[in-house]
Design an enzyme around this catalytic site. Sequence first.
Site, PDB file in Angstrom:
ATOM      1  N   HIS A   1       0.886  -1.450   0.029  1.00 58.93           N
ATOM      2  CA  HIS A   1      -0.062  -0.090   0.026  1.00 58.93           C
ATOM      3  C   HIS A   1       0.764   1.054   0.122  1.00 58.93           C
ATOM      4  CE1 HIS A   1      -0.562   0.856   4.787  1.00 58.93           C
ATOM      5  NE2 HIS A   1       0.807   0.211   4.320  1.00 58.93           N
ATOM      6  N   HIS A   2       2.190   1.288   0.246  1.00 59.11           N
ATOM      7  CA  HIS A   2       2.966   2.226  -0.020  1.00 59.11           C
ATOM      8  C   HIS A   2       3.393   2.637  -1.323  1.00 59.11           C
ATOM      9  CE1 HIS A   2       3.007   3.225   4.461  1.00 59.11           C
ATOM     10  NE2 HIS A   2       3.601   2.302   4.648  1.00 59.11           N
ATOM     11  N   CYS A   3       3.310   1.518  -2.233  1.00 64.30           N
ATOM     12  CA  CYS A   3       3.846   1.763  -3.610  1.00 64.30           C
ATOM     13  C   CYS A   3       3.062   2.604  -4.356  1.00 64.30           C
ATOM     14  CB  CYS A   3       3.846   0.357  -4.381  1.00 64.30           C
ATOM     15  SG  CYS A   3       4.759   0.374  -5.804  1.00 64.30           S
TER      16      CYS A   3
ATOM     17  N   HIS B   1      -0.187   5.295   6.937  1.00 63.19           N
ATOM     18  CA  HIS B   1      -1.119   5.486   5.715  1.00 63.19           C
ATOM     19  C   HIS B   1      -0.437   5.003   4.363  1.00 63.19           C
ATOM     20  CE1 HIS B   1      -2.349   8.986   2.893  1.00 63.19           C
ATOM     21  NE2 HIS B   1      -3.501   8.291   2.840  1.00 63.19           N
TER      22      HIS B   1
ATOM     23  N   ASP C   1      -0.171   5.754   1.371  1.00 61.95           N
ATOM     24  CA  ASP C   1       0.088   6.866   0.508  1.00 61.95           C
ATOM     25  C   ASP C   1       0.001   6.427  -0.942  1.00 61.95           C
ATOM     26  OD1 ASP C   1       2.330   5.692   1.146  1.00 61.95           O
ATOM     27  OD2 ASP C   1       3.623   7.097   0.607  1.00 61.95           O
TER      28      ASP C   1
END
Length: 677
Positions: free
Chosen positions: A192-194, A233, A235
């Site tokens: 989910h950060h990619c 988060h 992001d």
Amino acid sequence: MSQDPLEEFYIQFQKFVQNNPNVISAARSASQIPESAKAVIVLSPLSLQHVFSRDWVSNSYRKTIVERPERLLAASMGVAAAITMYPALFTLKTSHNRAGSLNAPHVLKVHGSRWPREVYKLCKRADEKLARGEIEVPKEWNAGDIYLSSATLTALRGTIGALETGVDTIFTGASPEHISNRVFVVVRPPGHHCHVTGPSGFCLLNNAHISIEYAADTYGVTHAAILDFDLHHGDGTQDICWKRAGFKPDGATREENEEPYDDFGKRTAAFPKVGYFSMHDINSFPTESGYATSENIRNASTCIMDSHDLNIWNVHLAPWATEEDFMKLYRSKYRTLFAKADEYFKTARLEMQKQGTPFKGLVVISAGFDASEFEQTSMQRHSVNVPTEFYTLFTKDVLKLAQMHTQGKVLSVMEGGYSDKAITSGVFAHLIGLQNQDWIREWGSEQVVKEIVRGCKPNWKPYKTKRAQDVIRIWAEEVIRLGRAMIPEFKETLFQEPSNGAATLPPGQNTIAQRLTRAQASSIPKEQIQKPEVVQASNPVSHNVPFIEQDLSSDNEDEDYEYDEALNQSFNRTVEDITIDDISRHLETLEIIQSEDEEEEQAPPKQGTYKYTTKDPRHPNNNAYKVPSNTTTEYLRHTRRQTKPKQEPPAYDDSDISMISYVSTRKHTTRSGESKW
């Protein structure tokens, strides 16, 4: 390796059933429950191949690498714990022979062609750099978070294959009668950060968005909601939502045959439409003080609904002192995410109706467990977390949302979680919620979790002695055996022989003990090797050993252990009570609201009892998120549930949520809290 990679697990599961007579009735009930009512766990053995290969670094530095293959073993312990409690309600799958492609359309639509190609090149060159003692990632990356090798490609392809397997299971299954609405995909590295065009945190591909794109390409999904409960988060996931809305991503180049951007960097929004709803710590990566940019802080606080083709809502975690305090937070603040996701789906359905186009939805959970009360303090530095029961509560609320809008279809994808305790307990609680069952306080106690995670040690051995009534330790060792048998590759990549000066065998070569184990396993007739979802146990073995009287011997002792008789008795009651009424009532709890008739399916969902009012004159039902009363079942476990007066959850309040809709360009930050390797 056996032809069926789950064979060893089935053998161990058969032993578990034979050793525990009170489980037999639950196992027998499996045939009474259709596959559509079971939750499927998809394992990804190829994900083990992503390893930290800088052999020249110190052991102390190596210990700072928390995104590691062992995370899959900890997750397997959580899976095994859930299976022991509800053996009839779960189906296990493995994606060992399914490797996706970085050039697949559903990957390229998310990341464009440049980023997958760059990942491929970097991985191919990594081994040569590592052999020279050089850092294998570009200097602008955070080498303390991200590492690569040629085997990383195998892991990424395996992750894609596991995601595809999960989506296929939801929409087709092996046959129409084997379609299951709920799937948990156990993969790493997280995603989910990619971002669209680059990595961040520990993430190299955005798993949630790739899953949604595959579901859209293959099964016609038009709208998806991502609910993210990771400590950090997402992001990258949010950034890709901006791309889907038609905004030009930072660093992206126009792909061939794509619509050009206008002068303001915007073009027509693309299907599938995706809403993003996240709860996270605003003080942790990528918004940790001292490292965060103003853009990152604004992004992690964005709240915007049905504007400019965007639906994004962020809620910040808050500290709590007692469980009562946390429940107030959950009901008044965190459940806001479901009200907003409900609003998003309702608006989408109405818009599709106006266009005369079919609506088809999907709910995706970004399941990160690093907000757990059991997570290590080095990852969780800002004193905000959630109790283990949260993962059950949140997941059950996801089921209600999915019942109203997506015909019950939920895809959960593992994200963060880095301590063995956080992953094991979090996965355990999450899976209990994925089957709409109640979390029992004893299951999340410090002692119970401590006993399960002993199985995460590479050279684990059972205890030499234990009290006859120590049901927790005996149950935990059953869980450990099941968890360690789930993925055969654990033996080659994670497990170690006891230290006796012997040389380590090359991968793929079994020790004498391993060969003996396989020989013993092969002596069991295949017709007796019954899978969890089809175990009948109609002919119990005559030498059944009662659950609390097994003799498990080993040389391993825990001198600090203090036997807690009250906890053991309480825990034992929860285990014995499992089979009484939950199985027979299970189908009621998972009743699907929508009519199978396509026209009726477009109608608003039925009225419910709990609601979180969002005053919107466009919708006749005030756009309220409602828990359907006809899907709520009172269980008969009154002896182990604390009786509390029922209270209406208060309407949510936006006053403590930043209503920021500005997002600017992103910049690379560090996740580990260190700017350099």
